[in-house]
Design a protein around this motif. Structure first.
Motif, PDB file in Angstrom:
ATOM      1  N   VAL A  31       1.040  -1.150   0.197  1.00  0.00           N
ATOM      2  CA  VAL A  31      -0.148  -0.159  -0.143  1.00  0.00           C
ATOM      3  C   VAL A  31       0.833   1.369  -0.009  1.00  0.00           C
ATOM      4  O   VAL A  31       0.688   2.290  -0.768  1.00  0.00           O
ATOM      5  N   THR A  32       1.909   1.297   0.826  1.00  0.00           N
ATOM      6  CA  THR A  32       2.809   2.311   1.004  1.00  0.00           C
ATOM      7  C   THR A  32       3.528   2.506  -0.360  1.00  0.00           C
ATOM      8  O   THR A  32       3.848   3.786  -0.912  1.00  0.00           O
ATOM      9  N   ALA A  33       3.952   1.571  -1.164  1.00  0.00           N
ATOM     10  CA  ALA A  33       4.413   1.588  -2.414  1.00  0.00           C
ATOM     11  C   ALA A  33       3.642   2.467  -3.509  1.00  0.00           C
ATOM     12  O   ALA A  33       3.971   3.153  -4.159  1.00  0.00           O
ATOM     13  N   TYR A  34       2.390   2.110  -3.313  1.00  0.00           N
ATOM     14  CA  TYR A  34       1.458   2.669  -4.141  1.00  0.00           C
ATOM     15  C   TYR A  34       1.110   4.094  -3.775  1.00  0.00           C
ATOM     16  O   TYR A  34       1.037   5.031  -4.504  1.00  0.00           O
ATOM     17  N   ALA A  35       1.178   4.590  -2.389  1.00  0.00           N
ATOM     18  CA  ALA A  35       0.951   5.874  -1.876  1.00  0.00           C
ATOM     19  C   ALA A  35       2.194   6.679  -2.433  1.00  0.00           C
ATOM     20  O   ALA A  35       1.782   7.691  -2.894  1.00  0.00           O
ATOM     21  N   GLY A  72       7.232   1.490   4.492  1.00  0.00           N
ATOM     22  CA  GLY A  72       7.034   2.484   3.674  1.00  0.00           C
ATOM     23  C   GLY A  72       8.110   2.714   2.811  1.00  0.00           C
ATOM     24  O   GLY A  72       8.176   2.838   1.685  1.00  0.00           O
ATOM     25  N   VAL A  73       9.402   3.026   3.495  1.00  0.00           N
ATOM     26  CA  VAL A  73      10.549   3.221   2.759  1.00  0.00           C
ATOM     27  C   VAL A  73      10.798   2.049   1.660  1.00  0.00           C
ATOM     28  O   VAL A  73      11.274   2.244   0.913  1.00  0.00           O
ATOM     29  N   ALA A  80       1.953  10.117  -4.841  1.00  0.00           N
ATOM     30  CA  ALA A  80       2.567  11.072  -4.413  1.00  0.00           C
ATOM     31  C   ALA A  80       3.740  11.485  -5.573  1.00  0.00           C
ATOM     32  O   ALA A  80       3.680  12.893  -5.901  1.00  0.00           O
ATOM     33  N   SER A  81       4.295  10.685  -6.080  1.00  0.00           N
ATOM     34  CA  SER A  81       5.357  11.155  -7.181  1.00  0.00           C
ATOM     35  C   SER A  81       4.650  11.650  -8.276  1.00  0.00           C
ATOM     36  O   SER A  81       4.993  12.452  -9.140  1.00  0.00           O
ATOM     37  N   VAL A 108      10.522  13.768  -0.520  1.00  0.00           N
ATOM     38  CA  VAL A 108       9.044  14.014  -0.294  1.00  0.00           C
ATOM     39  C   VAL A 108       8.280  12.559  -0.611  1.00  0.00           C
ATOM     40  O   VAL A 108       7.392  12.447   0.512  1.00  0.00           O
ATOM     41  N   VAL A 109       8.446  12.090  -1.548  1.00  0.00           N
ATOM     42  CA  VAL A 109       7.810  10.789  -1.853  1.00  0.00           C
ATOM     43  C   VAL A 109       8.123   9.765  -0.640  1.00  0.00           C
ATOM     44  O   VAL A 109       7.536   9.071  -0.369  1.00  0.00           O
ATOM     45  N   LEU A 110       9.477   9.646  -0.276  1.00  0.00           N
ATOM     46  CA  LEU A 110       9.881   8.652   0.851  1.00  0.00           C
ATOM     47  C   LEU A 110       9.075   9.137   2.074  1.00  0.00           C
ATOM     48  O   LEU A 110       8.742   8.334   2.573  1.00  0.00           O
ATOM     49  N   ALA A 111       8.954  10.260   2.305  1.00  0.00           N
ATOM     50  CA  ALA A 111       8.325  10.713   3.571  1.00  0.00           C
ATOM     51  C   ALA A 111       6.890  10.558   3.539  1.00  0.00           C
ATOM     52  O   ALA A 111       6.300   9.968   4.408  1.00  0.00           O
TER      53      ALA A 111
END
Lengths: 387, 297
Positions: free
Chosen positions: B43-47, B208-209, B51-52, B68-71
């Motif tokens: 899910v975080t990879a998609y988030a 997420g990272v 964002a990107s 920013v994308v990582l954050a």
């Protein structure tokens, strides 16, 4: 009084319902099954084939259908899963489908062959593994029909182009050893290269689910390959293209159909999507597909990919088989299919061999990807295939 | 070739390390392997991807955009992990359920998150936009992918940040105390719900990272989080519950995997890895770090 009214009302409703059923039965429909991956990992293909088939059916129906009967496409989602595909096929047969538009997935084609032969409802697919259409006894699989070059024909086109046109003789190969499609494209290619005096300097494998190929690519680089042959699905093709650049393997990729659009747009680095050769089913410049191209673009607002035209041609083949078989029953379609000769489709002129249930002498259109852009190199067919 | 394999192995191990550290942290607190981490990563990879796409025209600097994308991915990971804790684990904890129920609940959550992504984003794969103009740099005579170098750097950084939080902050002290005995922590006036949620949020942020790097390296697809199994293997090798052991185990696993692919091919490599792992655990069942996991009082 109220009771009497109720009875009359009930009778009136019953008559109306029965009349409705009678009306529905009189509007004759011919059911065509469609089994594609709609929601699985190869849904990019499945949806494209479905759209192409729908365009063909709309066109046939607009012209009055077949002997006054309208064609109806019933789609089943295989999810790229063999068990789902078998369930879907059985469901289509029991629904009365007279033919099935098959998926471009060899694993599913192999599993369906014995079931379809028994059920007697043809599957017209683009599963290129020759075992799907020719049994181990050398006889054709009765209900399985292929409408694009088989993996042997396709591999030989690519191998001939590699060695005879590009002059590349030291080949590195990377393929998914757990996938029938990849294996069926690898073996004939390797055999052709060796027979033509070339050399396989490194043969590397991976298995389903692998995503990091840098080790295999580094070994191919170390072996001094002139080019990399990579006959695999689109997602792996994107990964290998990026990772080839990361390990510094600066040689051309000779790829399968999965390098056709939308591949280049999915590689985020145009510098990496470079120096790649592939053979596709069609050329945008050829007049026979202009009409379908325009319809598709108007309907979906994007350019069609090759699987759209395969879907369209599968329906053309089924219609032609109905004509030649003398009717639209499943048995007549199956009888007509091996008789198809010189049918002009969008992807070429189709002739189905009664001995192999595969198309005869189909050429492919060669492309080169340069910095993310496709450059057409013209149709190509090896000398061997012309005989 | 040897150096190329070592570098490839370390970079692959870096991915596993980020996953394994999350595993180790949760195992310390709740005494089970949190397989919902795979779903959180997906899910975080998609988030991060969303964002990107949203920010790519709005932020000029690639490095700022990437940060920013990582954050964003780390933040969404923390939020999702907190939600997972609330939905899947809190009631189990309050009713003092057996660890097997946590295990089942975490697997269920992982599958649920993966399927939600499939429904909302389809099973088509996507490619992250290109953040850096250079994809590889020469190092020690071999090519090293920029993303691999960053992943290694970030794995080490994440580990140091995590250790700082655990050993230099009050929250860290609370989490470590909760690892030892949740009941006493409550008697001391600390809120175990808060501490467990914090531990899961840290693990989710790490997920997420990892998710962004996995997406960048291997494209974005709903089954991306299934790589969590490798993180689990790494944390077992390192010693379940040991954070530095998880990192060592992960790098070792990555290097082993690359060398086996090079020596025996990709087909046989998983067999050899599991044979080595079984043999190692027979000799040293507590893993590299040799941690004795404290049973809950």
């Amino acid at each position: 009084m109220k009771n009497g009214m109720g009875k009359w009302l009930f009778c009136a409703v019953l008559v109306a319902v029965l009349a409705g059923f009678a009306g529905a039965a009189s509007a004759k429909e011919i059911l065509i099954g469609n089994m594609q991956d709609i929601s699985g990992p190869t849904s990019v293909w499945g949806n494209a084939v479905t759209r192409g088939a729908e365009i063909a059916i709309e066109k046939i129906n607009a012209a009055g259908g077949i002997d006054g009967a309208m064609l109806k496409l019933v789609t089943m989602d295989t999810k790229a899963n063999v068990q789902e595909a078998i369930k879907g096929y059985n469901s289509l047969v029991s629904s009365g489908a007279v033919a099935v538009v098959g998926p471009p997935v060899s694993n599913i084609g192999l599993a369906l062959a014995p079931i379809a032969n028994k059920a007697g409802v043809s599957v017209v697919g683009s599963f290129i593994d020759p075992r799907v259409t020719v049994g181990e006894d050398g006889k054709p699989q009765a209900a399985m029909f292929l409408m694009q070059p088989s993996s042997i024909q396709y591999s030989e086109i690519m191998a001939s182009y590699t060695i005879d046109v590009l002059g590349l003789r030291k080949v590195g190969v990377l393929y998914d050893q757990s996938n029938a499609f990849a294996v069926s494209l690898m073996k004939p290619y390797v055999e052709y290269i060796k027979a033509a005096g070339g050399e396989i300097v490194s043969e590397q494998v991976y298995t389903k689910g692998d995503k990091d190929f840098k080790t295999q690519l580094a070994k191919i680089k170390e072996a001094g390959a002139d080019c990399l042959y990579f006959p695999n699905y689109i997602q792996e093709a994107v990964l290998v293209t990026n990772q080839r650049k990361q390990v510094g393997l600066d040689v051309p990729i000779i790829g399968g159909l999965d390098f056709a659009p939308p591949f280049a747009s999915l590689v985020n680095d145009p510098e990496a999507a470079d120096n790649i050769y592939l053979a596709n089913n069609f050329s945008e410049k050829e007049p026979q597909l202009k009409e379908v191209w325009d319809i598709y673009k108007a309907k979906f607002g994007e350019n069609p990919v090759n699987k759209v035209f395969l879907g369209y041609d599968k329906i053309l083949l089924i219609r032609e088989a109905m004509k030649l078989g003398g009717g639209s029953s499943a048995a007549q379609v199956m009888a007509g299919m091996p008789q198809v000769k010189d049918l002009q489709g969008t992807t070429g002129v189709l002739t189905i061999s009664p001995e192999t249930h595969q198309p005869v002498g189909l050429s492919m259109v060669m492309y080169k990807i340069e910095k993310g852009e496709y450059a057409e190199l013209g149709r190509y067919v090896p000398e061997k295939h012309k005989k | 070739m040897l150096m190329q394999n070592i570098i490839n192995g370390i970079s692959l191990g870096s991915v596993y390390a980020l996953i394994a550290v999350g595993f180790a942290l949760i195992f310390n607190v709740l005494k089970f392997s949190n397989f919902s981490q795979g779903g959180v990563m997906t899910v975080t990879a998609y988030a991060g991807y969303v964002a990107s796409r949203y920010l790519s025209g709005r932020i000029d600097s690639s490095l700022v955009l990437f940060s920013v994308v990582l954050a964003a991915a780390a933040l969404s990971g923390a939020v999702i992990a907190a939600a997972v804790e609330r939905l899947a684990f809190r009631r189990l904890r309050r009713t003092k359920s057996e660890p097997v129920y946590y295990f089942i609940s975490s697997i269920t959550m992982g599958i649920l998150l993966e399927n939600l992504i499939t429904i909302y984003a389809s099973s088509n794969f996507y490619s992250y936009p290109r953040f850096f103009t250079t994809s590889a740099v020469p190092l020690f005579g071999v090519n090293v992918a920029v993303t691999d170098m960053m992943m290694f750097g970030l794995s080490i950084t994440s580990l140091l940040v995590l250790l700082f939080i655990l050993y230099r902050t009050k929250i860290g002290l609370g989490i470590r105390a909760a690892c030892f005995d949740v009941n006493t922590v409550q008697l001391m006036g600390m809120n175990p719900d808060f501490l467990v949620t914090m531990a899961l949020m840290i693990s989710g942020a790490l997920g997420g990272v990892s998710g962004v790097f996995l997406g960048m390296n291997y494209t974005l697809y709903p089954q991306l989080g299934q790589m969590v199994v490798k993180g689990f293997v790494a944390s077992v090798l390192g010693g379940l519950g040991s954070i530095h052991g998880a990192v060592i185990g992960a790098v070792l696993l990555g290097v082993l995997e690359i060398f086996f692919i090079s020596w025996v091919g990709a087909g046989w490599a998983p067999v050899f890895i599991f044979v080595v792992m079984l043999a190692f655990l027979l000799v040293r069942p507590r893993g590299i770090a040799g941690v004795i996991v404290q049973e809950k009082a």
